[in-house]
Write a protein that holds these residues in place. Structure first.
Motif, PDB file in Angstrom:
ATOM      1  N   UNK A  37       1.029  -1.083  -0.040  1.00  0.00           N
ATOM      2  CA  UNK A  37      -0.158   0.236  -0.016  1.00  0.00           C
ATOM      3  C   UNK A  37       0.978   1.277  -0.050  1.00  0.00           C
ATOM      4  N   UNK A  38       0.298   2.368  -0.520  1.00  0.00           N
ATOM      5  CA  UNK A  38       0.911   3.652  -0.603  1.00  0.00           C
ATOM      6  C   UNK A  38       0.510   4.317   0.909  1.00  0.00           C
ATOM      7  N   UNK A  39       1.233   5.228   1.188  1.00  0.00           N
ATOM      8  CA  UNK A  39       1.164   5.962   2.514  1.00  0.00           C
ATOM      9  C   UNK A  39      -0.387   6.123   2.696  1.00  0.00           C
ATOM     10  N   UNK A  40      -1.105   6.652   2.120  1.00  0.00           N
ATOM     11  CA  UNK A  40      -2.550   6.713   1.991  1.00  0.00           C
ATOM     12  C   UNK A  40      -3.351   5.517   2.381  1.00  0.00           C
ATOM     13  N   UNK A  41      -2.743   4.487   1.922  1.00  0.00           N
ATOM     14  CA  UNK A  41      -3.494   3.110   1.928  1.00  0.00           C
ATOM     15  C   UNK A  41      -4.555   2.985   0.900  1.00  0.00           C
ATOM     16  N   UNK A  42      -4.861   3.939   0.103  1.00  0.00           N
ATOM     17  CA  UNK A  42      -5.947   3.630  -0.845  1.00  0.00           C
ATOM     18  C   UNK A  42      -5.687   3.352  -2.243  1.00  0.00           C
TER      19      UNK A  42
END
Length: 386
Positions: A199-204
């Protein structure tokens, strides 16, 4: 480019091609509790030659004793600290880095004391490190994104780890003089890295998958560097992470659908990682038996026939439960072994380990698992030499 450490280079270690007359046993590294003296005594005491004692890791001690922090302190010129979201590269070393460095130094010093006090001289000894891609998937850059996103960061991590192994090998060798060092490279996140499901830092969103050609080159380079550092045997451990770096599901898909899709892709990528590992010049590959299907066993059969060893994660790790009988565990190996027509004379290429981290057990339960690993190795040796 990460500069090499300033010291005389170790002689290049030659891979040992001969196996002993029996299957053997070792442990993957994590150990329960917080007492490094007891852990070292268990390791060197329970695994007499030709079995493989190991440098224990005690994650229960907290920050810096986890596998990522423990390996990160080996990276020259790449200091780290801890943020709420995990380890992060920083400009200068701070308290978290020094704590991890101190824990590793303590473990090596304790090992030297235990070996010296017991007048022990293990013929072989194992250390383990987190692999470059699992490091990149777990350590964040200064702006918060995982390092695996950036090719330059991935390159620097691989080169820095190769340089750090030189110093690490010298320190362990001084603690256990005359031993033949084995290196275990742990890549628990490699399937997610290849699948592009980190996942990216945002999680989306998820980070782009790395090219398989990069994985092949990086692993091959690291194995070559480990030999130059003085390691005579090198294994890549593909046991998956117990806590996956799972991405949040996109809104238009249900969580179960997203999880099933990611799981299927990662299973395919894990198979590809196994294939690449077997081409990287390693001496052995470590895999948990509960993850293998017939296709995996066919790949391993080819590796065994070409002289590569297999560290078979055989003994289940279940808190509060005794391990299964050695006879049942031997059957887990012998059933596919005989189905593939493998010669029993090749059973000495197996090294028996636990399936997953022993750190979730009590020390007494962990010793029982190690004892069962030794039982299985002995039984396989009896079959081979009957």
């Amino acid at each position: 480019m990460i500069p090499s450490p300033q010291h005389s280079p170790s002689p290049v270690a030659e891979p040992a091609s001969a196996f002993v007359d029996s299957a053997t046993a070792t442990a993957l590294g994590p150990w329960p509790g917080t007492d490094p003296v007891e852990a070292a005594k268990v390791s060197v005491g329970i695994f007499p030659g030709p079995n493989l004692p190991f440098l224990p890791q005690l994650p229960a001690r907290g920050v810096g004793s986890d596998s990522i922090g423990r390996t990160a302190v080996l990276l020259p010129e790449l200091p780290v600290d801890v943020q709420p979201y995990g380890w992060r590269f920083v400009d200068r070393a701070g308290l978290d880095f020094r704590r991890a460095e101190s824990a590793l130094s303590t473990d090596i010093n304790v090992l030297a004391d235990v070996v010296g006090a017991g007048e022990l001289s293990p013929a072989a000894f194992k250390v383990h490190v987190a692999g470059p891609f699992s490091l990149a998937a777990s350590i964040h850059l200064h702006y918060g994104e995982r390092a695996v996103r950036d090719y330059g960061a991935r390159r620097d991590i691989g080169q820095s780890l190769a340089a750090g192994l030189q110093v690490h090998a010298l320190k362990v060798q001084s603690a256990v003089p005359g031993t033949a060092l084995t290196l275990q490279i742990d890549e628990p996140h490699i399937a997610a890295v290849l699948a592009g499901s980190i996942p990216t830092a945002s999680g989306y969103r998820t980070l782009r998958a790395i090219p398989r050609s990069e994985l092949r080159q990086t692993w091959s380079d690291l194995v070559a560097a480990a030999r130059e550092a003085g390691f005579s045997q090198i294994a890549i451990n593909l046991a998956p992470a117990e806590q996956a770096l799972a991405a949040k599901a996109p809104a238009e898909r249900s969580p179960s659908d997203a999880a099933d899709g990611a799981s299927a892709i990662e299973a395919t990528m894990w198979r590809q990682a196994l294939e690449i590992a077997l081409e990287a010049g390693i001496d052995a590959v470590a895999v948990p038996l509960n993850r293998l299907d017939g296709g995996h066993w066919e790949m391993l059969a080819g590796a065994l026939e070409s002289g590569v060893g297999v560290w078979a994660g055989t003994v289940p790790v279940s808190a509060g439960q005794a391990p299964p009988s050695y006879a049942a565990l031997v059957e887990r190996i012998m059933r596919p072994w005989r189905k593939l027509g493998l010669a029993e004379s090749g059973l000495n290429q197996l090294r028996i380990t636990e399936e997953s981290s022993l750190a979730v057990l009590t020390p007494q339960e962990a010793r029982a698992v190690l004892g069962r690993s030794l039982d299985v190795a002995q039984a396989l040796g009896d079959i081979r030499n009957a």
